[in-house]
Design a protein around this motif. Structure first.
Motif, PDB file in Angstrom:
ATOM      1  N   ASP A  80      15.132  13.710  -6.580  1.00  0.00           N
ATOM      2  CA  ASP A  80      16.235  12.548  -6.642  1.00  0.00           C
ATOM      3  C   ASP A  80      15.535  11.302  -6.792  1.00  0.00           C
ATOM      4  O   ASP A  80      16.317  10.245  -6.459  1.00  0.00           O
ATOM      5  N   ALA A  81      14.126  11.185  -6.812  1.00  0.00           N
ATOM      6  CA  ALA A  81      13.571   9.800  -6.778  1.00  0.00           C
ATOM      7  C   ALA A  81      13.880   9.165  -7.833  1.00  0.00           C
ATOM      8  O   ALA A  81      13.789   9.704  -9.072  1.00  0.00           O
ATOM      9  N   ILE A  82      13.924   7.651  -7.932  1.00  0.00           N
ATOM     10  CA  ILE A  82      14.286   6.913  -9.157  1.00  0.00           C
ATOM     11  C   ILE A  82      13.052   6.344  -9.432  1.00  0.00           C
ATOM     12  O   ILE A  82      12.640   5.466  -8.685  1.00  0.00           O
ATOM     13  N   ILE A  83      12.694   6.419 -10.493  1.00  0.00           N
ATOM     14  CA  ILE A  83      11.245   5.872 -11.146  1.00  0.00           C
ATOM     15  C   ILE A  83      11.391   4.724 -12.115  1.00  0.00           C
ATOM     16  O   ILE A  83      12.204   5.076 -13.170  1.00  0.00           O
ATOM     17  N   SER A  84      10.792   3.571 -11.653  1.00  0.00           N
ATOM     18  CA  SER A  84      10.995   2.486 -12.616  1.00  0.00           C
ATOM     19  C   SER A  84       9.875   1.781 -12.371  1.00  0.00           C
ATOM     20  O   SER A  84       9.097   1.908 -11.356  1.00  0.00           O
ATOM     21  N   PRO A  85       9.268   0.862 -13.451  1.00  0.00           N
ATOM     22  CA  PRO A  85       8.024  -0.128 -13.024  1.00  0.00           C
ATOM     23  C   PRO A  85       8.306  -0.742 -11.785  1.00  0.00           C
ATOM     24  O   PRO A  85       9.459  -1.603 -11.454  1.00  0.00           O
ATOM     25  N   ALA A  86       7.244  -1.041 -10.956  1.00  0.00           N
ATOM     26  CA  ALA A  86       7.334  -1.920  -9.965  1.00  0.00           C
ATOM     27  C   ALA A  86       7.505  -3.417 -10.336  1.00  0.00           C
ATOM     28  O   ALA A  86       6.908  -3.961 -11.311  1.00  0.00           O
ATOM     29  N   PRO A  87       8.543  -4.169  -9.770  1.00  0.00           N
ATOM     30  CA  PRO A  87       8.902  -5.422 -10.277  1.00  0.00           C
ATOM     31  C   PRO A  87       7.921  -6.272 -10.340  1.00  0.00           C
ATOM     32  O   PRO A  87       7.741  -7.358 -10.983  1.00  0.00           O
ATOM     33  N   LYS A  88       6.885  -6.282  -9.252  1.00  0.00           N
ATOM     34  CA  LYS A  88       5.759  -7.311  -9.251  1.00  0.00           C
ATOM     35  C   LYS A  88       4.723  -7.260 -10.486  1.00  0.00           C
ATOM     36  O   LYS A  88       4.125  -8.083 -10.822  1.00  0.00           O
TER      37      LYS A  88
ATOM     38  N   PRO B  22       7.116  15.866 -16.703  1.00  0.00           N
ATOM     39  CA  PRO B  22       8.212  15.078 -17.119  1.00  0.00           C
ATOM     40  C   PRO B  22       7.936  13.454 -16.694  1.00  0.00           C
ATOM     41  O   PRO B  22       7.976  13.174 -15.487  1.00  0.00           O
ATOM     42  N   GLY B  23       8.366  12.279 -17.402  1.00  0.00           N
ATOM     43  CA  GLY B  23       8.482  11.112 -16.714  1.00  0.00           C
ATOM     44  C   GLY B  23       6.982  10.211 -16.733  1.00  0.00           C
ATOM     45  O   GLY B  23       7.045   8.966 -16.798  1.00  0.00           O
ATOM     46  N   ASP B  24       5.973  10.891 -16.691  1.00  0.00           N
ATOM     47  CA  ASP B  24       4.638  10.342 -16.531  1.00  0.00           C
ATOM     48  C   ASP B  24       4.704   9.102 -15.500  1.00  0.00           C
ATOM     49  O   ASP B  24       4.276   8.162 -15.808  1.00  0.00           O
ATOM     50  N   GLN B  25       5.089   9.514 -14.230  1.00  0.00           N
ATOM     51  CA  GLN B  25       5.514   8.724 -13.312  1.00  0.00           C
ATOM     52  C   GLN B  25       4.461   7.441 -12.950  1.00  0.00           C
ATOM     53  O   GLN B  25       4.781   6.267 -12.581  1.00  0.00           O
ATOM     54  N   VAL B  26       3.297   7.636 -12.916  1.00  0.00           N
ATOM     55  CA  VAL B  26       2.391   6.730 -12.386  1.00  0.00           C
ATOM     56  C   VAL B  26       2.251   5.714 -13.585  1.00  0.00           C
ATOM     57  O   VAL B  26       2.179   4.427 -13.379  1.00  0.00           O
ATOM     58  N   GLU B  27       2.332   6.221 -14.831  1.00  0.00           N
ATOM     59  CA  GLU B  27       2.446   4.957 -15.975  1.00  0.00           C
ATOM     60  C   GLU B  27       3.659   4.198 -15.774  1.00  0.00           C
ATOM     61  O   GLU B  27       3.571   3.065 -16.233  1.00  0.00           O
ATOM     62  N   VAL B  28       4.932   4.864 -15.569  1.00  0.00           N
ATOM     63  CA  VAL B  28       6.093   4.013 -15.310  1.00  0.00           C
ATOM     64  C   VAL B  28       5.992   3.174 -14.426  1.00  0.00           C
ATOM     65  O   VAL B  28       6.126   1.975 -14.560  1.00  0.00           O
TER      66      VAL B  28
ATOM     67  N   LYS C  51      13.869  13.189   0.635  1.00  0.00           N
ATOM     68  CA  LYS C  51      13.064  14.264   1.139  1.00  0.00           C
ATOM     69  C   LYS C  51      11.536  14.157   1.178  1.00  0.00           C
ATOM     70  O   LYS C  51      11.043  15.231   1.924  1.00  0.00           O
ATOM     71  N   GLY C  52      10.971  13.048   0.537  1.00  0.00           N
ATOM     72  CA  GLY C  52       9.690  13.019   0.419  1.00  0.00           C
ATOM     73  C   GLY C  52       9.235  13.612  -0.799  1.00  0.00           C
ATOM     74  O   GLY C  52       9.907  14.171  -1.482  1.00  0.00           O
ATOM     75  N   PRO C  53       7.893  13.160  -1.238  1.00  0.00           N
ATOM     76  CA  PRO C  53       7.363  13.795  -2.372  1.00  0.00           C
ATOM     77  C   PRO C  53       7.251  15.058  -2.504  1.00  0.00           C
ATOM     78  O   PRO C  53       7.287  16.017  -1.550  1.00  0.00           O
ATOM     79  N   SER C  54       7.265  15.430  -3.886  1.00  0.00           N
ATOM     80  CA  SER C  54       7.378  17.042  -4.127  1.00  0.00           C
ATOM     81  C   SER C  54       5.796  17.472  -4.247  1.00  0.00           C
ATOM     82  O   SER C  54       5.143  16.861  -5.181  1.00  0.00           O
TER      83      SER C  54
ATOM     84  N   LYS D  25       0.701  -1.039   0.144  1.00  0.00           N
ATOM     85  CA  LYS D  25       0.153  -0.132   0.088  1.00  0.00           C
ATOM     86  C   LYS D  25       0.917   1.256   0.017  1.00  0.00           C
ATOM     87  O   LYS D  25       0.162   2.390  -0.424  1.00  0.00           O
ATOM     88  N   CYS D  26       2.107   1.168   0.332  1.00  0.00           N
ATOM     89  CA  CYS D  26       2.719   2.498   0.649  1.00  0.00           C
ATOM     90  C   CYS D  26       3.904   2.584  -0.627  1.00  0.00           C
ATOM     91  O   CYS D  26       4.785   3.299  -0.565  1.00  0.00           O
ATOM     92  N   PHE D  27       3.795   1.536  -1.500  1.00  0.00           N
ATOM     93  CA  PHE D  27       4.702   1.653  -2.817  1.00  0.00           C
ATOM     94  C   PHE D  27       4.769   2.928  -3.460  1.00  0.00           C
ATOM     95  O   PHE D  27       5.771   3.375  -3.672  1.00  0.00           O
ATOM     96  N   ILE D  28       3.786   3.518  -3.838  1.00  0.00           N
ATOM     97  CA  ILE D  28       3.854   4.696  -4.706  1.00  0.00           C
ATOM     98  C   ILE D  28       4.553   5.815  -4.017  1.00  0.00           C
ATOM     99  O   ILE D  28       5.551   6.648  -4.173  1.00  0.00           O
ATOM    100  N   LYS D  29       3.772   6.072  -2.615  1.00  0.00           N
ATOM    101  CA  LYS D  29       4.323   6.866  -1.678  1.00  0.00           C
ATOM    102  C   LYS D  29       5.929   6.810  -1.532  1.00  0.00           C
ATOM    103  O   LYS D  29       6.766   7.646  -1.748  1.00  0.00           O
ATOM    104  N   GLU D  30       6.501   5.592  -1.279  1.00  0.00           N
ATOM    105  CA  GLU D  30       7.893   5.524  -0.968  1.00  0.00           C
ATOM    106  C   GLU D  30       8.713   5.559  -2.270  1.00  0.00           C
ATOM    107  O   GLU D  30       9.779   5.905  -2.229  1.00  0.00           O
ATOM    108  N   ALA D  31       8.058   5.279  -3.549  1.00  0.00           N
ATOM    109  CA  ALA D  31       8.715   5.513  -4.814  1.00  0.00           C
ATOM    110  C   ALA D  31       8.916   6.860  -5.058  1.00  0.00           C
ATOM    111  O   ALA D  31       9.773   7.261  -5.688  1.00  0.00           O
ATOM    112  N   PHE D  32       7.982   7.611  -4.759  1.00  0.00           N
ATOM    113  CA  PHE D  32       8.052   9.214  -4.778  1.00  0.00           C
ATOM    114  C   PHE D  32       8.995   9.904  -3.880  1.00  0.00           C
ATOM    115  O   PHE D  32       9.352  10.982  -3.943  1.00  0.00           O
TER     116      PHE D  32
END
Length: 281
Positions: free
Chosen positions: A230-238, A191-197, A149-152, A138-145
């Motif tokens: 500085d968050a690294i955005i990539s597809p969730a391995p799962k 930039p990045g279309d983060q949720v899609e990625v 320093k936490g989400p922007s 449940k915290c995957f997106i928040k932690e990925a963002f």
């Protein structure tokens, strides 16, 4: 065609499953939806809109109509590419620039701070629901963002003034709704279309525009809940397809599971590729 409406009150009763399915479909097929009973104080929303409109009328309107943008509209033909908006951007997190914006009233600063605190809670709740639908922690997106320093979090305040020649300007983004909240997963200009990625393409970003109006103005208060710089955005391995397996191994598995659900087969192939295959359950 009406856009999907997600009623948060229905997440707490027997309609929860249906509401979660609607949310999932909205994220997959639309990329945006309306939220009702979102928990944001509606009086506070109206107060923010009123104060923003007052700020525009008192400090920005005259300057806009005297700007090069407005002058250019009179000098170009129907094929012009004028961005017809008067806007400013407020950063809230991880650091705020609200005290640096000229002529903002103390009432607007306080109201905006209170509004953003409530909106961040809504964004985090929604991210948990999206993770649940995707089968992620449940915290995957928040932690990925979060990065270091936490989400922007920032808000683009945009006024689309009454336009004398609306057919000569480009379409503009609009995120407002009377009493409700329109949520876009990620506008494709971000930039990045983060949720899609992060969702490996399952939840797609959307292009959203509204045209200028010669009969009145529009207001957009669009808050962005984005990854830290500085968050690294990539597809969730799962959510990734299985990889690094031989086609022969896949054929062997398919021969024994061809009537099984494809998702379960792919999960088994993931385990096989990792050397942990124990068969379908």
């Amino acid at each position: 065609m009406e856009i999907p409406v997600i009623d948060f009150d229905e997440l707490n009763d027997e309609k929860r499953r249906k509401t979660m399915e609607l949310l999932h479909q909205a994220c997959e097929k639309w990329g945006f939806f309306k939220i009702e009973n979102h928990g944001i104080d509606k009086k506070l929303m109206e107060k923010v809109k009123h104060l923003v409109n007052s700020h525009y009328e008192e400090n920005l309107k005259e300057r806009f109509y005297e700007s090069e943008i407005a002058k250019a509209l009179e000098n170009k033909g129907n094929n012009s590419d004028i961005d017809w908006e008067s806007s400013f951007f407020i950063w809230h997190r991880p650091t705020s620039n609200i005290d640096e914006i000229a002529n903002l009233s103390e009432d607007l600063r306080k109201a905006m701070d209170e509004y953003i605190a409530q909106l961040v809670k809504l964004a985090e709740k929604l991210s948990r629901l999206m993770c649940e639908n995707l089968g992620l922690e449940k915290c995957f997106i928040k932690e990925a963002f979060s990065g270091s320093k936490g989400p922007s979090v920032g808000t683009k305040v945009a006024k689309y003034p009454q336009c004398p020649h609306p057919q000569q300007v480009r379409g503009l983004r609009e995120h407002t709704d009377a009493g409700g909240i329109i949520l876009l997963l990620q506008d494709d200009q971000v930039p990045g279309d983060q949720v899609e990625v992060l969702s490996n393409g399952r939840y797609r970003s959307t292009l959203h525009r509204v045209m200028a109006n010669e009969n009145g103005s529009r207001l957009s208060i669009a808050t962005f809940y984005n990854p830290a710089g500085d968050a690294i955005i990539s597809p969730a391995p799962k959510l990734l397809y299985p990889n690094h397996f031989s086609f022969q191994d896949y054929l062997k598995l398919y021969a024994t599971t061809k009537f099984s659900d494809k998702g379960l087969r792919f999960e088994s192939m993931k385990k096989m590729a990792d050397g942990h295959y124990n068969g379908l359950t």
